[in-house]
Motif scaffolding. Structure first.
Motif, PDB file in Angstrom:
ATOM      1  N   GLU A 294      14.258  29.962  -2.465  1.00  0.00           N
ATOM      2  CA  GLU A 294      15.148  30.622  -1.493  1.00  0.00           C
ATOM      3  C   GLU A 294      14.379  31.628  -0.647  1.00  0.00           C
ATOM      4  OE1 GLU A 294      18.450  32.447  -3.543  1.00  0.00           O
ATOM      5  OE2 GLU A 294      19.014  30.519  -4.435  1.00  0.00           O
ATOM      6  N   GLN A 295      13.498  32.396  -1.291  1.00  0.00           N
ATOM      7  CA  GLN A 295      12.690  33.381  -0.562  1.00  0.00           C
ATOM      8  C   GLN A 295      11.810  32.693   0.479  1.00  0.00           C
ATOM      9  OE1 GLN A 295      12.708  36.949  -1.334  1.00  0.00           O
ATOM     10  NE2 GLN A 295      14.573  36.156  -2.232  1.00  0.00           N
ATOM     11  N   ILE A 296      11.154  31.616   0.061  1.00  0.00           N
ATOM     12  CA  ILE A 296      10.272  30.874   0.983  1.00  0.00           C
ATOM     13  C   ILE A 296      11.084  30.341   2.155  1.00  0.00           C
ATOM     14  CG2 ILE A 296       8.871  28.772   1.228  1.00  0.00           C
ATOM     15  CD1 ILE A 296       7.923  29.241  -1.697  1.00  0.00           C
ATOM     16  N   ASP A 297      12.225  29.705   1.837  1.00  0.00           N
ATOM     17  CA  ASP A 297      13.053  29.124   2.899  1.00  0.00           C
ATOM     18  C   ASP A 297      13.536  30.192   3.872  1.00  0.00           C
ATOM     19  OD1 ASP A 297      12.798  26.490   2.063  1.00  0.00           O
ATOM     20  OD2 ASP A 297      14.553  26.583   0.759  1.00  0.00           O
ATOM     21  N   SER A 298      13.951  31.334   3.348  1.00  0.00           N
ATOM     22  CA  SER A 298      14.493  32.360   4.257  1.00  0.00           C
ATOM     23  C   SER A 298      13.406  32.893   5.187  1.00  0.00           C
ATOM     24  CB  SER A 298      15.184  33.489   3.484  1.00  0.00           C
ATOM     25  OG  SER A 298      14.246  34.201   2.734  1.00  0.00           O
ATOM     26  N   VAL A 299      12.185  33.051   4.690  1.00  0.00           N
ATOM     27  CA  VAL A 299      11.097  33.516   5.547  1.00  0.00           C
ATOM     28  C   VAL A 299      10.709  32.435   6.562  1.00  0.00           C
ATOM     29  CG1 VAL A 299       8.639  34.148   5.594  1.00  0.00           C
ATOM     30  CG2 VAL A 299      10.165  35.173   3.894  1.00  0.00           C
ATOM     31  N   LEU A 300      10.559  31.206   6.079  1.00  0.00           N
ATOM     32  CA  LEU A 300      10.058  30.154   6.962  1.00  0.00           C
ATOM     33  C   LEU A 300      11.115  29.665   7.954  1.00  0.00           C
ATOM     34  CD1 LEU A 300       7.770  28.207   4.494  1.00  0.00           C
ATOM     35  CD2 LEU A 300       7.137  29.882   6.213  1.00  0.00           C
ATOM     36  N   ASP A 301      12.377  29.895   7.641  1.00  0.00           N
ATOM     37  CA  ASP A 301      13.419  29.576   8.616  1.00  0.00           C
ATOM     38  C   ASP A 301      13.496  30.655   9.691  1.00  0.00           C
ATOM     39  OD1 ASP A 301      13.973  27.240   7.297  1.00  0.00           O
ATOM     40  OD2 ASP A 301      15.679  28.038   6.182  1.00  0.00           O
ATOM     41  N   ALA A 302      13.078  31.860   9.375  1.00  0.00           N
ATOM     42  CA  ALA A 302      13.179  32.984  10.311  1.00  0.00           C
ATOM     43  C   ALA A 302      11.933  33.132  11.191  1.00  0.00           C
ATOM     44  CB  ALA A 302      13.420  34.283   9.545  1.00  0.00           C
ATOM     45  N   TYR A 303      10.767  32.743  10.675  1.00  0.00           N
ATOM     46  CA  TYR A 303       9.517  32.959  11.402  1.00  0.00           C
ATOM     47  C   TYR A 303       8.763  31.650  11.549  1.00  0.00           C
ATOM     48  CZ  TYR A 303      10.444  37.781  10.062  1.00  0.00           C
ATOM     49  OH  TYR A 303      11.025  38.998   9.872  1.00  0.00           O
ATOM     50  N   GLU A 304       7.995  31.563  12.636  1.00  0.00           N
ATOM     51  CA  GLU A 304       7.127  30.405  12.775  1.00  0.00           C
ATOM     52  C   GLU A 304       5.830  30.692  12.036  1.00  0.00           C
ATOM     53  OE1 GLU A 304       6.060  28.279  16.554  1.00  0.00           O
ATOM     54  OE2 GLU A 304       8.210  28.661  16.877  1.00  0.00           O
ATOM     55  N   VAL A 305       5.634  30.010  10.953  1.00  0.00           N
ATOM     56  CA  VAL A 305       4.463  30.264  10.112  1.00  0.00           C
ATOM     57  C   VAL A 305       3.603  29.005  10.091  1.00  0.00           C
ATOM     58  CG1 VAL A 305       3.679  30.770   7.757  1.00  0.00           C
ATOM     59  CG2 VAL A 305       5.732  31.894   8.662  1.00  0.00           C
ATOM     60  N   GLU A 306       2.310  29.194  10.320  1.00  0.00           N
ATOM     61  CA  GLU A 306       1.395  28.058  10.253  1.00  0.00           C
ATOM     62  C   GLU A 306       0.507  28.147   9.018  1.00  0.00           C
ATOM     63  OE1 GLU A 306      -2.019  25.793  12.978  1.00  0.00           O
ATOM     64  OE2 GLU A 306      -1.169  27.695  13.672  1.00  0.00           O
ATOM     65  N   PHE A 307      -0.011  29.367   8.744  1.00  0.00           N
ATOM     66  CA  PHE A 307      -0.931  29.558   7.626  1.00  0.00           C
ATOM     67  C   PHE A 307      -0.284  30.387   6.526  1.00  0.00           C
ATOM     68  CE2 PHE A 307      -3.643  28.944  11.329  1.00  0.00           C
ATOM     69  CZ  PHE A 307      -4.541  28.002  10.857  1.00  0.00           C
ATOM     70  N   ILE A 308      -0.508  29.978   5.291  1.00  0.00           N
ATOM     71  CA  ILE A 308      -0.056  30.794   4.160  1.00  0.00           C
ATOM     72  C   ILE A 308      -1.201  30.917   3.157  1.00  0.00           C
ATOM     73  CG2 ILE A 308       2.369  30.115   4.358  1.00  0.00           C
ATOM     74  CD1 ILE A 308       1.782  28.430   1.698  1.00  0.00           C
ATOM     75  N   LYS A 309      -1.083  31.908   2.302  1.00  0.00           N
ATOM     76  CA  LYS A 309      -2.019  32.091   1.199  1.00  0.00           C
ATOM     77  C   LYS A 309      -1.193  32.171  -0.074  1.00  0.00           C
ATOM     78  CE  LYS A 309      -4.215  35.906  -1.053  1.00  0.00           C
ATOM     79  NZ  LYS A 309      -3.447  35.910  -2.261  1.00  0.00           N
ATOM     80  N   THR A 310      -1.619  31.472  -1.096  1.00  0.00           N
ATOM     81  CA  THR A 310      -0.931  31.601  -2.381  1.00  0.00           C
ATOM     82  C   THR A 310      -1.816  32.388  -3.338  1.00  0.00           C
ATOM     83  OG1 THR A 310      -1.842  29.607  -3.430  1.00  0.00           O
ATOM     84  CG2 THR A 310       0.143  29.329  -2.072  1.00  0.00           C
ATOM     85  N   GLY A 311      -1.165  33.079  -4.265  1.00  0.00           N
ATOM     86  CA  GLY A 311      -1.876  33.801  -5.320  1.00  0.00           C
ATOM     87  C   GLY A 311      -1.395  33.290  -6.655  1.00  0.00           C
ATOM     88  N   MET A 312      -1.038  34.191  -7.543  1.00  0.00           N
ATOM     89  CA  MET A 312      -0.615  33.815  -8.891  1.00  0.00           C
ATOM     90  C   MET A 312       0.681  33.006  -8.850  1.00  0.00           C
ATOM     91  SD  MET A 312      -1.280  34.241 -12.178  1.00  0.00           S
ATOM     92  CE  MET A 312      -0.410  33.140 -13.253  1.00  0.00           C
ATOM     93  N   LEU A 313       0.613  31.773  -9.292  1.00  0.00           N
ATOM     94  CA  LEU A 313       1.807  30.933  -9.428  1.00  0.00           C
ATOM     95  C   LEU A 313       1.970  30.697 -10.926  1.00  0.00           C
ATOM     96  CD1 LEU A 313       0.963  28.473  -6.512  1.00  0.00           C
ATOM     97  CD2 LEU A 313       2.583  30.382  -6.451  1.00  0.00           C
ATOM     98  N   TYR A 314       3.093  31.145 -11.458  1.00  0.00           N
ATOM     99  CA  TYR A 314       3.192  31.343 -12.916  1.00  0.00           C
ATOM    100  C   TYR A 314       3.446  30.105 -13.751  1.00  0.00           C
ATOM    101  CZ  TYR A 314       3.055  36.295 -12.001  1.00  0.00           C
ATOM    102  OH  TYR A 314       2.645  37.533 -11.604  1.00  0.00           O
ATOM    103  N   SER A 315       3.826  28.987 -13.125  1.00  0.00           N
ATOM    104  CA  SER A 315       4.133  27.817 -13.953  1.00  0.00           C
ATOM    105  C   SER A 315       3.876  26.541 -13.155  1.00  0.00           C
ATOM    106  CB  SER A 315       5.606  27.843 -14.371  1.00  0.00           C
ATOM    107  OG  SER A 315       6.427  27.586 -13.228  1.00  0.00           O
ATOM    108  N   PRO A 316       3.687  25.431 -13.870  1.00  0.00           N
ATOM    109  CA  PRO A 316       3.530  24.146 -13.186  1.00  0.00           C
ATOM    110  C   PRO A 316       4.722  23.836 -12.268  1.00  0.00           C
ATOM    111  CG  PRO A 316       2.871  23.929 -15.475  1.00  0.00           C
ATOM    112  CD  PRO A 316       3.464  25.303 -15.327  1.00  0.00           C
ATOM    113  N   GLU A 317       5.919  24.256 -12.672  1.00  0.00           N
ATOM    114  CA  GLU A 317       7.119  23.993 -11.857  1.00  0.00           C
ATOM    115  C   GLU A 317       7.045  24.735 -10.521  1.00  0.00           C
ATOM    116  OE1 GLU A 317       7.511  23.020 -15.854  1.00  0.00           O
ATOM    117  OE2 GLU A 317       7.244  25.078 -15.134  1.00  0.00           O
ATOM    118  N   ILE A 318       6.598  25.988 -10.576  1.00  0.00           N
ATOM    119  CA  ILE A 318       6.472  26.772  -9.340  1.00  0.00           C
ATOM    120  C   ILE A 318       5.373  26.169  -8.454  1.00  0.00           C
ATOM    121  CG2 ILE A 318       5.792  29.027  -8.401  1.00  0.00           C
ATOM    122  CD1 ILE A 318       7.263  30.289 -10.827  1.00  0.00           C
ATOM    123  N   ILE A 319       4.270  25.762  -9.050  1.00  0.00           N
ATOM    124  CA  ILE A 319       3.179  25.136  -8.292  1.00  0.00           C
ATOM    125  C   ILE A 319       3.699  23.890  -7.570  1.00  0.00           C
ATOM    126  CG2 ILE A 319       1.016  23.827  -8.548  1.00  0.00           C
ATOM    127  CD1 ILE A 319       0.296  25.889 -10.808  1.00  0.00           C
TER     128      ILE A 319
END
Length: 185
Positions: free
Chosen positions: A8-33
């Motif tokens: 939901e957080q990702i969708d709300s940001v990406l629906d509001a802004y035009e984003v081309e590049f992202i950086k990921t950091g700690m992803l806590y589980s295989p499901e989140i990845i």
């Protein structure tokens, strides 16, 4: 946080802004990845992955699962990953104790990569489209190294967003982080 909440957080940001590049950091589980990988595809994002794999619970098994999920879902959809030596060892299931080992590992990782050399005498191994280059940096004796991997991947992403190519972005980011460490920022 559950993956639904993160989604939901990702969708709300990406629906509001035009984003081309992202950086990921700690992803806590295989499901989140897996979910983040889907979002990269859905929104046609260019992702720089800092493959942080600190076990949040249960030791090695967790890390192995994370490395497996990253290799299967995330890295094939990413434009770059920035592992340190121990993260690169986990991603490739190999031991890295020399420049040659690092080059070999860089060839096993499923996307463009820079294996950062803070624990390998300052030897940064860069592999872009199968072309390997080495940028060696003098190691700075300091206690001020916490978070440098995160800074590096964020800086690379910022330089990419300013229309630099991948190699130039990596070079500029390495200089930026190096200066930051040297100046104690």
């Amino acid at each position: 946080a559950s993956e639904e909440y993160i989604e939901e957080q990702i969708d709300s940001v990406l629906d509001a802004y035009e984003v081309e590049f992202i950086k990921t950091g700690m992803l806590y589980s295989p499901e989140i990845i897996k979910m983040v990988s889907k979002k990269i595809e859905q929104y046609d994002l260019k992702a720089v992955v800092d493959p942080v794999m600190v076990a949040t619970s249960g030791g090695d098994l967790t890390r192995e699962d994370l490395a497996k999920a990253m290799n299967k879902y995330l890295l094939p959809k990413s434009i770059l990953t920035t592992p340190n030596i121990s993260e690169a060892e986990k991603l490739t299931n190999s031991k890295i104790s020399s420049k040659e080992d690092a080059i070999k590992a860089s060839e096993l990782i499923g996307c463009n990569n820079i294996i950062t050399g803070g624990h390998l005498d300052g030897i940064n191994t860069i592999n872009i489209d199968g072309d390997v280059s080495i940028i060696k940096q003098e190691l700075i004796k300091t206690d001020n190294l916490h978070g440098t991997g995160c800074n590096l991947s964020a800086a690379i992403t910022a330089f990419l967003a300013k229309n630099n190519d991948l190699y130039t972005s990596i070079q500029k980011a390495l200089d930026y982080v190096y200066e930051g460490i040297k100046n104690g920022n």
